[in-house]
Write an enzyme that holds these catalytic residues in place. Structure first.
Site, PDB file in Angstrom:
ATOM      1  N   LEU A 523      25.780 -14.923 -12.942  1.00 29.67           N
ATOM      2  CA  LEU A 523      26.067 -14.882 -11.509  1.00 29.67           C
ATOM      3  C   LEU A 523      24.890 -14.343 -10.716  1.00 29.67           C
ATOM      4  O   LEU A 523      24.710 -14.664  -9.553  1.00 29.67           O
ATOM      5  CB  LEU A 523      27.294 -13.993 -11.238  1.00 29.67           C
ATOM      6  CG  LEU A 523      28.621 -14.494 -11.787  1.00 29.67           C
ATOM      7  CD1 LEU A 523      29.688 -13.433 -11.621  1.00 29.67           C
ATOM      8  CD2 LEU A 523      29.035 -15.775 -11.077  1.00 29.67           C
ATOM      9  N   GLY A 526      21.207  -7.875 -10.800  1.00 30.30           N
ATOM     10  CA  GLY A 526      21.272  -6.715  -9.911  1.00 30.30           C
ATOM     11  C   GLY A 526      20.261  -5.685 -10.326  1.00 30.30           C
ATOM     12  O   GLY A 526      19.464  -5.916 -11.230  1.00 30.30           O
ATOM     13  N   PHE A 528      20.730  -3.105 -11.939  1.00 32.53           N
ATOM     14  CA  PHE A 528      20.999  -2.471 -13.222  1.00 32.53           C
ATOM     15  C   PHE A 528      21.114  -3.465 -14.365  1.00 32.53           C
ATOM     16  O   PHE A 528      21.422  -3.094 -15.477  1.00 32.53           O
ATOM     17  CB  PHE A 528      22.286  -1.654 -13.132  1.00 32.53           C
ATOM     18  CG  PHE A 528      22.179  -0.538 -12.152  1.00 32.53           C
ATOM     19  CD1 PHE A 528      21.677   0.683 -12.546  1.00 32.53           C
ATOM     20  CD2 PHE A 528      22.541  -0.720 -10.838  1.00 32.53           C
ATOM     21  CE1 PHE A 528      21.549   1.708 -11.644  1.00 32.53           C
ATOM     22  CE2 PHE A 528      22.412   0.307  -9.933  1.00 32.53           C
ATOM     23  CZ  PHE A 528      21.918   1.524 -10.331  1.00 32.53           C
ATOM     24  N   GLY A 529      20.920  -4.724 -14.059  1.00 31.61           N
ATOM     25  CA  GLY A 529      20.994  -5.716 -15.109  1.00 31.61           C
ATOM     26  C   GLY A 529      21.626  -6.999 -14.592  1.00 31.61           C
ATOM     27  O   GLY A 529      21.916  -7.134 -13.412  1.00 31.61           O
ATOM     28  N   ASP A 642      23.451   3.343  -3.060  1.00 31.20           N
ATOM     29  CA  ASP A 642      22.750   2.063  -3.017  1.00 31.20           C
ATOM     30  C   ASP A 642      23.591   1.047  -2.263  1.00 31.20           C
ATOM     31  O   ASP A 642      23.805  -0.070  -2.719  1.00 31.20           O
ATOM     32  CB  ASP A 642      22.428   1.587  -4.442  1.00 31.20           C
ATOM     33  CG  ASP A 642      21.360   0.495  -4.438  1.00 31.20           C
ATOM     34  OD1 ASP A 642      20.674   0.351  -3.404  1.00 31.20           O
ATOM     35  OD2 ASP A 642      21.221  -0.200  -5.446  1.00 31.20           O
TER      36      ASP A 642
END
Ligand SMILES: *[C@@H]1O[C@H](CO)[C@@H](O)[C@H](O)[C@H]1NC(C)=O
Ligand SMILES: *[C@@H]1O[C@H](CO)[C@@H](O)[C@H](O)[C@H]1NC(C)=O
Ligand SMILES: *[C@@H]1O[C@H](CO)[C@@H](O)[C@H](O)[C@H]1NC(C)=O
Ligand SMILES: *[C@@H]1O[C@H](CO)[C@@H](O)[C@H](O)[C@H]1NC(C)=O
Ligand SMILES: *[C@@H]1O[C@H](CO)[C@@H](O)[C@H](O)[C@H]1NC(C)=O
Ligand SMILES: *[C@@H]1O[C@H](CO)[C@@H](O)[C@H](O)[C@H]1NC(C)=O
Length: 834
Positions: A523, A526, A528-529, A642
Site C-alpha cells: 500500500l 511510511g 517506519f517501514g 508525527d
C-alpha cells in the site's frame, strides 16, 4: 572639501567595483558619511555604515550588519542611545578616537558618539578596520596595537569569536544588552552577563534582578543549558583564570553565519543563516520553562517540571516547607527549611544524591579545583556548615564545589544535568539508601504496595508459564492453534488476551494473507517501514506494517507497548489488531481502511472536489477529537509526534482516522526522531521546539494539528515552496493574508462557492493560534475542540513560528534588498550535512 571629494571618489569606486575595491579601513584623513559603507575583507561578510530600522524613518544609526544576506540583520550599533535625526552623520578618527559627528554642528561640540577610550598621547597613525568576524578595530602603529574594538562593547548580539565576560584586570565587562524594541536599538532592560562572584555564573537580568540563572560552567556547557553539547558546527571555549573569565563561541566552518541575540522580550536565541532558504534558523533559545525562572521555588527546594502531581516545587531531601499551608496551596515561594529535631553534625549523617539537576546558585560557594569527588565528600562531611557538594566539572568529575547555608534555584532535568550530593541525617540517609531521591516511593505505602504487587505478579507469571507449557503441547498436535497467540512471556499476556481483540499473529499467516508481501499488495512506504494489504483466512482485511530498522527496546517492552496501545480505541484512531514478532521481523497489524490517506485527497486537484466544505470541517473536528483522546482522555496520554496529512486515513465514509500514534512509545524517543529525520516533508509539521531541540509536548502536536488544519482548508502543502514567493510557506503566507484581512484569498478553489465564510475565517484563526511560536501560547487540544464547536470569540494569534520580522530597508543601504517574509518549513539540510 578634500575629505568630501575623497569619500565621494571612494563611494564611486565602491559602486563600480563593489567586490574588489570596497574599502575595509579608514585612516586619519578619511571619513564615513551617510551612504558610504566599509566592507570587511577579504570575504566581505560584514558591512559598516549608516542605517534606519524603518523605511519611513529619518532616524539614522551607525552600525554593522551582515553584508551578504537579504534580511537586514544588525549586529552592532554605535550610537544606540543617541540616534541621528537625518543623514548628516560622519564618522572619522579624531585624536586617536573614533568619533561620530553631526555635520550640521560645530566640530567642537561634544560628538554624537565616540569610542572614548582615554588617551594621553595622540596616535597619529591610527586606522580603523572592519574584520570578517564583524569586529571593528581601531589600531595604531601599523595595526600592531589595538586601541579599541567593537567586540568589547557588544550591543544585543554575540558573534562567533567574540568574548562574553570579564577582564578582571581592567574591569571591562563584555555583555549583551537588549534593544528597547525591534525598531529602537536603545539600551533596553535585559542583560546577559557573567557574574564573577563566587564560582562564576552566566545570568539573564531584567534591570538589576536576575530572571534566569544560566548557571556555572560544567566543563562543556552551562549548568542551566542541558541542550548544549559539542556539535559539529559550533565549539565553545570557557576561560576562568586570575586575569579573565569569559566564554567564546566559535564556528568550525567559517562559511556558516551564526549569531546569538538577546531579544527585547528577554529571550536569548541562537540562530544560523540558511542560504538556501534565505532565513535565520533558530538553533536554541532560553529561558524555556517556569522552572528556569530564578528562585521559582524558594530556598532549599527543587523545581521539578516533570512532577506527576503537577506542583513543580519539592523540598530537597532533609528539608520541609517553611509555610506548610502556602505550600499545600501550591505557593512555593516561601521555600523550605531543615527538618526540625534532626542532627546532621557528628551523628551518622551522610549524603543523598540528587541526580540531573542545575546545581544551586554558586555565587556563595567555596571551590577547590584540586579535589576529586571523593575528597570533596570527605571535606564536606567534616565541615558541619557544608550542606551540599558537587564536582565542578561534570565530565572529569574533578574540582569541588561546596555549599554552606541556604541553597537557591535548583531544578531537575530529564536526561542530563549534574549530580548534587546533599547532607542528610542518619534517619533520612537510611531511607534514601533504599529508595534514591527521584525514584519511586518516598512514602512507605507505595513501597508496601509495590512489594505486594510484585509478589502477585510473580505468582501470576508462574501460573501463566505452567499454563502455556501445557497449552503449547496441545498446539503442536492441533494445527488450529498455530494461528493463536504464542504465549511465551510476561504477565501482560493475560491482559492482552482477555480483551480478546488484539492478537499476536503468526508470521506464516501474515505471509499468507499478504501473498508473501507481494508488491501488488503493497500500500505504501511510511516512516517506519512498508505497509501491505492482507486478507486473513477468515476473510478479514488487514493492513500490515512491516517495521524496518527496529533497534529500539527489547521484544518484551515492544510487546507491552503494543498491548497498551492497542487498547486505545476511538472512532478517530486507526485500530491496532495486534502484532507479529518473529526473530528480527516485527509487524503491526491494523484494521484496513479502503480509502487512502488525507494527503491523497486534499493535495490532488482531481480528488479534492470529493471533499466539500462540510466534509472537510467534519474531518478537522474528527482529527481534533482523536488527538484530544490521545492527549487527555486515554489512560496513556500519548503524544503523537508525527501528525501529518499522510498519517490521517479515511474510512469508507470519509471519516478521519489517525494512524501511527504510539510509535514514540514503541520505539523510544530517539528512534522516532531518527525516522522522522529521514522522512521528507514531515518537517513542515514540526513545532520549532521539537524541530530544533527535540523537545516535544502535547503542544507540539497542537502545532502539527494547526498546520494540518490550514492544509485541509486551503488544499496546499505547508512544506515546500509557496507559489510565486520562493521563501514563503503556507503558514507564512496565511499569516500575511490574515493580518491584511485578506484570508479569503487562500480558500481552496475546488470548494467552489459552497462554504461558510464565517467558518472558514474561524478555522484560519484557530489554525494560526495552533502554530504560534511559543508553546505556551498555543491552545490545548480541548480548547481547540471547543473553539471548533462553538462561536465564541477567539483570541488573536501571535506571530507563527519560523516567521521573522518583516525587514525593511532604505534604498541608501546598498547591501540589502526589499523586505520579504522569511518563513520556513524546517529543512534539516544543515543538521544532516555531516
Ligand atoms: C593626512 O593629511 C595631512 C595633511 O592634509 C597629511 O600631511 C598626512 O600625511 C595625511 N595622512 C595620511 C595618513 O594620509
Ligand atoms: C567619555 O567618557 C567620559 C568618562 O569616562 C564621559 O564623561 C563622557 O561623557 C564620554 N563621552 C562620550 C562621547 O561618550
Ligand atoms: C524597562 O523597565 C522600566 C522600569 O521597570 C520600565 O519603565 C520600562 O518601560 C522598561 N523598558 C522597556 C523597553 O521595556
Ligand atoms: C573552533 O574551531 C575552529 C576550527 O577548528 C577554531 O579555529 C576556533 O578557534 C575554535 N573556537 C573555539 C571558541 O574553540
Ligand atoms: C526530638 O527528638 C527527641 C528524641 O528523638 C524526642 O524525645 C523529642 O520529643 C523530639 N522533639 C520534637 C519537638 O519533636
Ligand atoms: C584545596 O585542597 C587541598 C588539599 O586538601 C589543599 O591543600 C588546598 O589548600 C585547598 N585549596 C584551597 C584554595 O582551599
Amino acid at each position: 572639501m578634500k575629505e568630501l571629494l575623497l569619500s565621494q571618489f571612494l563611494l564611486l569606486l565602491m559602486l563600480y567595483y563593489p567586490s574588489c575595491h570596497s574599502l575595509d579601513t579608514i585612516t586619519l584623513n578619511q571619513t564615513i558619511k551617510d551612504g558610504d559603507v566599509l566592507v570587511s575583507s577579504p570575504r566581505g561578510t560584514f558591512a559598516l555604515g549608516f542605517f534606519s530600522l524603518k523605511p519611513d524613518s529619518k532616524t539614522r544609526y551607525l552600525g554593522i550588519w551582515y553584508n551578504k544576506i537579504s534580511e537586514q540583520t544588525i549586529v552592532w550599533v554605535a550610537n544606540r542611545d543617541t540616534p541621528l535625526s537625518d543623514t548628516s552623520g560622519v564618522l572619522s578618527i579624531n585624536n586617536g578616537n573614533l568619533v561620530l559627528h553631526d555635520l550640521n554642528e560645530n566640530k567642537n561640540v561634544k560628538p554624537i558618539w565616540s569610542s572614548n577610550f582615554s588617551t594621553s598621547t595622540s596616535f597619529g597613525d591610527s586606522s580603523a578596520k572592519l574584520l570578517d568576524t564583524g569586529n571593528f578595530v581601531l589600531t595604531h602603529d601599523n595595526e600592531k596595537n589595538i586601541l579599541w574594538q567593537s567586540f568589547d562593547f557588544p550591543s544585543n548580539t554575540l558573534l562567533p569569536f567574540m568574548k562574553l565576560g570579564l577582564d578582571r584586570k581592567t574591569g571591562l565587562n563584555r555583555f549583551l544588552r537588549s534593544w528597547k524594541s525591534p525598531n529602537d536599538p536603545g539600551t533596553g532592560n535585559f542583560t546577559y552577563r557573567i557574574d564573577p562572584t563566587g564560582f562564576p555564573q552566566l545570568f539573564l537580568y531584567r534591570n538589576k534582578s536576575p530572571t534566569w540563572r544560566v548557571g556555572s560552567w560544567t566543563g562543556q556547557r552551562w549548568s542551566g543549558v542541558p541542550e548544549m553539547t559539542p556539535n559539529f558546527i559550533f565549539n565553545v571555549s570557557y576561560t576562568n583564570n586570575e586575569d579573565e573569565v569569559y566564554v567564546v563561541y566559535g564556528v568550525k566552518d567559517p562559511m556558516v553565519l551564526s549569531r546569538m541575540v538577546l531579544e527585547e522580550t528577554g529571550h536569548v536565541r541562537r540562530l544560523t543563516w540558511q542560504p538556501s532558504e534565505r532565513r535565520w534558523f533558530q538553533i536554541w533559545y532560553g529561558p524555556k520553562e517556569e522552572c528556569d525562572g530564578f528562585k521559582q521555588c524558594g530556598s532549599n527546594s527543587n523545581c521539578n517540571p516533570y512532577n506527576s502531581d503537577k506542583f513543580e516545587c519539592e523540598c530537597l531531601p532533609g528539608y520541609e516547607p517553611k509555610f506548610a499551608r502556602e505550600w499545600y496551596l501550591r505557593d512555593g515561594s516561601g521555600g523550605c527549611v531543615r527538618k526540625r529535631n534532626v542532627s546532621t553534625c557528628g551523628s551518622g549523617e551522610g549524603f543523598v544524591k540528587v541526580a540531573r539537576v542545575k546545581v544551586p546558585d554558586t555565587s556563595k560557594t567555596r571551590v577547590n579545583e584540586s579535589l576529586g569527588l571523593k575528597e570533596c565528600r570527605e571535606k564536606c562531611l567534616e565541615d558541619c556548615s557544608c550542606v551540599a557538594y558537587a564536582s565542578e566539572n561534570e565530565i572529569s568529575e574533578s574540582g569541588c564545589v561546596t555549599w554552606h547555608g541556604d541553597m537557591e534555584d535548583t531544578r531537575t532535568y530529564t536526561q542530563v544535568g549534574q549530580d548534587l550530593y546533599l547532607r542528610v541525617d542518619a534517619h533520612e540517609l537510611a531511607m534514601y539508601a533504599k529508595h534514591p531521591y527521584g525514584s519511586l516511593g518516598k512514602k512507605r505505602m507505595v513501597v508496601v504496595l509495590v512489594i505486594s504487587s510484585c509478589l502477585v505478579l510473580l505468582m501470576g507469571i508462574i501460573f501463566v508459564y505452567w499454563f502455556v507449557k501445557s497449552r503449547k503441547q496441545w498446539s503442536k498436535r492441533d494445527p488450529k492453534y498455530s494461528f493463536r497467540l504464542s504465549f511465551d512471556d510476561s504477565s501482560n499476556q493475560q491482559e492482552f488476551d482477555s480483551t480478546n481483540n488484539s492478537k499476536f499473529f503468526d508470521l506464516s499467516s501474515i505471509a499468507a494473507a499478504t501473498d508473501n508481501f507481494s508488491l501488488a499488495n503493497k500500500l505504501g512506504e511510511g516512516g517506519f517501514g512498508s505497509v501491505y494489504k492482507g486478507i486473513l483466512s477468515n476473510g478479514m482485511a488487514i493492513a500490515v506494517k512491516r517495521l524496518s530498522k527496529y533497534s529500539g527496546q527489547g521484544i518484551n517492552e515492544f510487546k507491552n507497548e503494543v498491548v497498551l496501545i492497542s487498547k486505545l480505541q476511538h472512532r478517530n484512531l486507526v485500530r491496532i489488531l495486534g502484532c507479529c514478532i518473529q526473530g528480527e521481523e516485527k509487524m503491526l497489524i491494523y484494521e484496513y481502511l479502503p480509502n487512502k490517506s488525507l494527503d491523497f485527497f486534499i493535495f490532488d486537484k482531481s480528488k479534492s472536489s470529493e471533499l466539500d466544505w462540510r466534509k472537510r470541517f467534519d474531518i478537522i473536528c474528527g482529527i481534533a477529537r482523536g488527538i484530544l483522546y490521545l492527549h487527555h482522555d486515554s489512560r496513556l496520554r500519548i503524544i503523537h509526534r508525527d501528525l501529518k496529512a499522510s498519517n490521517v486515513l479515511l474510512d469508507s465514509a470519509l471519516n478521519p482516522k489517525i494512524a501511527d500514534f504510539g510509535m514514540a512509545r514503541m520505539f523510544g524517543g530517539d528512534q522516532i526522531e531518527a525516522v522522522t529525520n529521514r522522512v521528507v516533508g514531515t518537517y513542515g509539521y514540526m513545532s520549532p521546539e521539537y524541530a530544533m531541540e527535540g523537545q516535544f509536548s502535547v503542544k507540539s502536536d497542537v502545532y502539527s494539528f494547526g498546520v494540518l488544519l490550514l492544509e485541509i482548508i486551503t488544499g496546499k502543502k505547508n512544506s515546500g515552496q509557496y507559489e510565486d514567493n520562493a521563501s514563503t510557506t503556507l503558514v507564512g503566507h496565511i499569516w500575511d493574508l490574515w493580518r491584511e484581512d485578506k484570508a479569503m484569498e487562500i480558500v481552496d478553489q475546488s470548494l467552489g462557492e459552497l462554504f461558510s465564510e464565517f467558518e472558514f475565517q474561524r478555522c484560519i484563526q484557530i489554525g494560526l493560534l495552533c502554530v504560534q511560536d511559543y508553546a505556551v501560547d498555543r491552545p490545548s487540544m480541548s480548547a481547540v475542540v471547543s473553539m471548533l464547536g462553538n462561536d465564541s470569540t477567539l483570541p488573536t494569534p501571535k506571530q507563527p513560528a519560523f516567521i521573522f520580522k518583516k525587514s525593511n530597508y532604505e534604498s541608501s543601504n546598498p547591501s540589502t534588498s526589499g523586505g520579504i517574509y522569511s518563513v520556513n518549513d524546517v529543512s534539516m539540510t544543515m543538521i544532516e550535512a555531516r
